[in-house]
Design a protein around this motif. Structure first.
Motif, PDB file in Angstrom:
ATOM      1  N   GLY A  37       0.825  -1.203   0.000  1.00  0.00           N
ATOM      2  CA  GLY A  37       0.000   0.000   0.000  1.00  0.00           C
ATOM      3  C   GLY A  37       0.859   1.253   0.000  1.00  0.00           C
ATOM      4  O   GLY A  37       2.048   1.199   0.309  1.00  0.00           O
ATOM      5  N   PHE A  38       0.256   2.385  -0.359  1.00  0.00           N
ATOM      6  CA  PHE A  38       1.024   3.618  -0.482  1.00  0.00           C
ATOM      7  C   PHE A  38       0.751   4.638   0.619  1.00  0.00           C
ATOM      8  O   PHE A  38       1.352   5.697   0.642  1.00  0.00           O
ATOM      9  CB  PHE A  38       0.773   4.260  -1.854  1.00  0.00           C
ATOM     10  CG  PHE A  38       1.280   3.406  -2.981  1.00  0.00           C
ATOM     11  CD1 PHE A  38       2.632   3.205  -3.171  1.00  0.00           C
ATOM     12  CD2 PHE A  38       0.391   2.789  -3.843  1.00  0.00           C
ATOM     13  CE1 PHE A  38       3.099   2.409  -4.197  1.00  0.00           C
ATOM     14  CE2 PHE A  38       0.847   1.988  -4.879  1.00  0.00           C
ATOM     15  CZ  PHE A  38       2.210   1.796  -5.058  1.00  0.00           C
ATOM     16  N   ALA A  39      -0.158   4.318   1.556  1.00  0.00           N
ATOM     17  CA  ALA A  39      -0.453   5.255   2.641  1.00  0.00           C
ATOM     18  C   ALA A  39       0.684   5.227   3.655  1.00  0.00           C
ATOM     19  O   ALA A  39       1.168   4.159   4.043  1.00  0.00           O
ATOM     20  CB  ALA A  39      -1.768   4.892   3.310  1.00  0.00           C
ATOM     21  N   LEU A  40       1.127   6.402   4.090  1.00  0.00           N
ATOM     22  CA  LEU A  40       2.172   6.494   5.103  1.00  0.00           C
ATOM     23  C   LEU A  40       1.652   5.967   6.431  1.00  0.00           C
ATOM     24  O   LEU A  40       0.481   6.171   6.767  1.00  0.00           O
ATOM     25  CB  LEU A  40       2.644   7.939   5.247  1.00  0.00           C
ATOM     26  CG  LEU A  40       3.466   8.471   4.073  1.00  0.00           C
ATOM     27  CD1 LEU A  40       3.666   9.971   4.192  1.00  0.00           C
ATOM     28  CD2 LEU A  40       4.801   7.769   3.993  1.00  0.00           C
ATOM     29  N   PRO A  41       2.512   5.325   7.232  1.00  0.00           N
ATOM     30  CA  PRO A  41       2.056   4.723   8.482  1.00  0.00           C
ATOM     31  C   PRO A  41       1.656   5.744   9.552  1.00  0.00           C
ATOM     32  O   PRO A  41       0.897   5.433  10.443  1.00  0.00           O
ATOM     33  CB  PRO A  41       3.239   3.894   8.938  1.00  0.00           C
ATOM     34  CG  PRO A  41       4.407   4.465   8.236  1.00  0.00           C
ATOM     35  CD  PRO A  41       3.900   5.040   6.956  1.00  0.00           C
ATOM     36  N   GLY A  42       2.172   6.958   9.495  1.00  0.00           N
ATOM     37  CA  GLY A  42       1.826   7.974  10.493  1.00  0.00           C
ATOM     38  C   GLY A  42       2.615   9.233  10.242  1.00  0.00           C
ATOM     39  O   GLY A  42       3.714   9.194   9.698  1.00  0.00           O
ATOM     40  N   ALA A  43       2.060  10.353  10.633  1.00  0.00           N
ATOM     41  CA  ALA A  43       2.696  11.640  10.349  1.00  0.00           C
ATOM     42  C   ALA A  43       4.017  11.813  11.085  1.00  0.00           C
ATOM     43  O   ALA A  43       4.906  12.501  10.610  1.00  0.00           O
ATOM     44  CB  ALA A  43       1.740  12.779  10.710  1.00  0.00           C
ATOM     45  N   SER A  44       4.165  11.189  12.244  1.00  0.00           N
ATOM     46  CA  SER A  44       5.373  11.422  13.030  1.00  0.00           C
ATOM     47  C   SER A  44       6.502  10.450  12.708  1.00  0.00           C
ATOM     48  O   SER A  44       7.621  10.629  13.153  1.00  0.00           O
ATOM     49  CB  SER A  44       5.044  11.329  14.524  1.00  0.00           C
ATOM     50  OG  SER A  44       4.612  10.019  14.827  1.00  0.00           O
ATOM     51  N   TRP A  45       6.210   9.411  11.939  1.00  0.00           N
ATOM     52  CA  TRP A  45       7.238   8.412  11.659  1.00  0.00           C
ATOM     53  C   TRP A  45       8.190   8.922  10.598  1.00  0.00           C
ATOM     54  O   TRP A  45       7.782   9.379   9.540  1.00  0.00           O
ATOM     55  CB  TRP A  45       6.582   7.120  11.220  1.00  0.00           C
ATOM     56  CG  TRP A  45       7.477   5.940  11.337  1.00  0.00           C
ATOM     57  CD1 TRP A  45       8.319   5.658  12.354  1.00  0.00           C
ATOM     58  CD2 TRP A  45       7.615   4.873  10.408  1.00  0.00           C
ATOM     59  NE1 TRP A  45       8.960   4.479  12.135  1.00  0.00           N
ATOM     60  CE2 TRP A  45       8.544   3.972  10.929  1.00  0.00           C
ATOM     61  CE3 TRP A  45       7.034   4.590   9.193  1.00  0.00           C
ATOM     62  CZ2 TRP A  45       8.916   2.818  10.283  1.00  0.00           C
ATOM     63  CZ3 TRP A  45       7.404   3.432   8.553  1.00  0.00           C
ATOM     64  CH2 TRP A  45       8.330   2.553   9.096  1.00  0.00           C
ATOM     65  N   GLU A  46       9.479   8.856  10.848  1.00  0.00           N
ATOM     66  CA  GLU A  46      10.491   9.297   9.897  1.00  0.00           C
ATOM     67  C   GLU A  46      10.764   8.177   8.906  1.00  0.00           C
ATOM     68  O   GLU A  46      11.575   7.297   9.170  1.00  0.00           O
ATOM     69  CB  GLU A  46      11.784   9.679  10.624  1.00  0.00           C
ATOM     70  CG  GLU A  46      11.786  11.060  11.186  1.00  0.00           C
ATOM     71  CD  GLU A  46      11.745  12.117  10.093  1.00  0.00           C
ATOM     72  OE1 GLU A  46      12.394  11.953   9.057  1.00  0.00           O
ATOM     73  OE2 GLU A  46      11.049  13.110  10.292  1.00  0.00           O
ATOM     74  N   VAL A  47      10.102   8.189   7.782  1.00  0.00           N
ATOM     75  CA  VAL A  47      10.260   7.103   6.819  1.00  0.00           C
ATOM     76  C   VAL A  47      11.572   7.195   6.051  1.00  0.00           C
ATOM     77  O   VAL A  47      12.019   6.219   5.491  1.00  0.00           O
ATOM     78  CB  VAL A  47       9.068   7.036   5.834  1.00  0.00           C
ATOM     79  CG1 VAL A  47       7.794   6.712   6.568  1.00  0.00           C
ATOM     80  CG2 VAL A  47       8.926   8.322   5.057  1.00  0.00           C
ATOM     81  N   GLY A  48      12.179   8.357   6.031  1.00  0.00           N
ATOM     82  CA  GLY A  48      13.413   8.513   5.279  1.00  0.00           C
ATOM     83  C   GLY A  48      14.659   8.403   6.118  1.00  0.00           C
ATOM     84  O   GLY A  48      15.754   8.536   5.608  1.00  0.00           O
ATOM     85  N   SER A  49      14.532   8.155   7.410  1.00  0.00           N
ATOM     86  CA  SER A  49      15.717   8.083   8.270  1.00  0.00           C
ATOM     87  C   SER A  49      16.495   6.812   7.965  1.00  0.00           C
ATOM     88  O   SER A  49      15.956   5.829   7.473  1.00  0.00           O
ATOM     89  CB  SER A  49      15.321   8.127   9.742  1.00  0.00           C
ATOM     90  OG  SER A  49      14.703   6.912  10.115  1.00  0.00           O
ATOM     91  N   SER A  50      17.760   6.841   8.304  1.00  0.00           N
ATOM     92  CA  SER A  50      18.617   5.696   8.001  1.00  0.00           C
ATOM     93  C   SER A  50      18.261   4.476   8.843  1.00  0.00           C
ATOM     94  O   SER A  50      18.582   3.359   8.480  1.00  0.00           O
ATOM     95  CB  SER A  50      20.085   6.069   8.208  1.00  0.00           C
ATOM     96  OG  SER A  50      20.290   6.455   9.555  1.00  0.00           O
ATOM     97  N   THR A  51      17.582   4.673   9.988  1.00  0.00           N
ATOM     98  CA  THR A  51      17.232   3.532  10.828  1.00  0.00           C
ATOM     99  C   THR A  51      15.890   2.926  10.450  1.00  0.00           C
ATOM    100  O   THR A  51      15.606   1.802  10.812  1.00  0.00           O
ATOM    101  CB  THR A  51      17.185   3.943  12.312  1.00  0.00           C
ATOM    102  OG1 THR A  51      16.223   4.986  12.463  1.00  0.00           O
ATOM    103  CG2 THR A  51      18.544   4.403  12.785  1.00  0.00           C
ATOM    104  N   GLN A  52      15.035   3.652   9.754  1.00  0.00           N
ATOM    105  CA  GLN A  52      13.712   3.150   9.410  1.00  0.00           C
ATOM    106  C   GLN A  52      13.425   3.390   7.938  1.00  0.00           C
ATOM    107  O   GLN A  52      12.562   4.177   7.592  1.00  0.00           O
ATOM    108  CB  GLN A  52      12.655   3.831  10.267  1.00  0.00           C
ATOM    109  CG  GLN A  52      12.915   3.653  11.723  1.00  0.00           C
ATOM    110  CD  GLN A  52      11.645   3.448  12.508  1.00  0.00           C
ATOM    111  OE1 GLN A  52      10.567   3.726  12.051  1.00  0.00           O
ATOM    112  NE2 GLN A  52      11.791   2.948  13.695  1.00  0.00           N
TER     113      GLN A  52
END
Length: 184
Positions: A37-52
């Motif tokens: 799916g293409f929906a982001l998991p949550g506004a506060s989650w850093e999807v572009g960080s090196s750990t996630q």
């Protein structure tokens, strides 16, 4: 809301689920978390960080512009995107155009089986390659096409990727070879 683009985030537009599976397996081996799916998991989650590092994937129907919007939003937030879509459909063209504004888009099917890469080039890329073939520098070609130098360099880099070559010179030569083979 802060929107950050991660230049290393993968952006793939493929034609079949099999191609998507191949790309997703490779990305999972590289440490990316794969989610359908293409929906982001949550506004506060850093999807572009090196750990996630997150890669969202799915199929986009020919007229599903809402999924296109979600995929582009996810990519703008730093998530990777792997979309199965007909690149010739309205949704496919919109997706490729919008993702291209964020950075290079891998269209893995473009060079397989001797496919005609010229058909996959956007008009800006063709115009730049024509000018380079006639001897212009990238800066001169960009100015003549009313593009910034940065945009011109991105378009040429995308063309190199489509042709499967490493240098601009090789891309221009491949472009000229394919253009000669096309019927008038």
């Amino acid at each position: 809301m802060t929107v950050t683009t991660q230049p290393d985030a993968p952006r793939h537009v493929v034609a079949t689920s099999g191609e998507a599976d191949t790309v997703l397996r490779r990305l999972a081996r590289e440490g990316w978390q794969v989610r359908s799916g293409f929906a982001l998991p949550g506004a506060s989650w850093e999807v572009g960080s090196s750990t996630q590092q997150l890669v969202l994937h799915g199929r986009i129907a020919d007229d599903d512009l809402e999924s296109v919007r979600l995929a582009v939003l996810a990519a703008a937030h730093g998530a990777g995107v792997v979309a199965v879509v007909d690149a010739g459909s309205a949704a496919g063209r919109a997706l490729v155009d919008d993702l291209t504004r964020l950075g290079p888009v891998n269209r893995d099917t473009a060079v397989t089986d001797g496919a005609d890469v010229i058909a996959n080039l956007i008009p800006e890329q063709r115009a730049l390659l024509d000018r380079l073939a006639s001897g212009d520098t990238i800066a001169a070609a960009a100015a003549a096409e009313f593009l910034s130098l940065r945009t011109a360099n991105r378009r040429i880099a995308e063309a190199r990727q489509l042709f499967g070559v490493r240098t601009t010179r090789e891309a221009v030569l491949a472009y000229l070879r394919q253009r000669q083979r096309q019927p008038e």
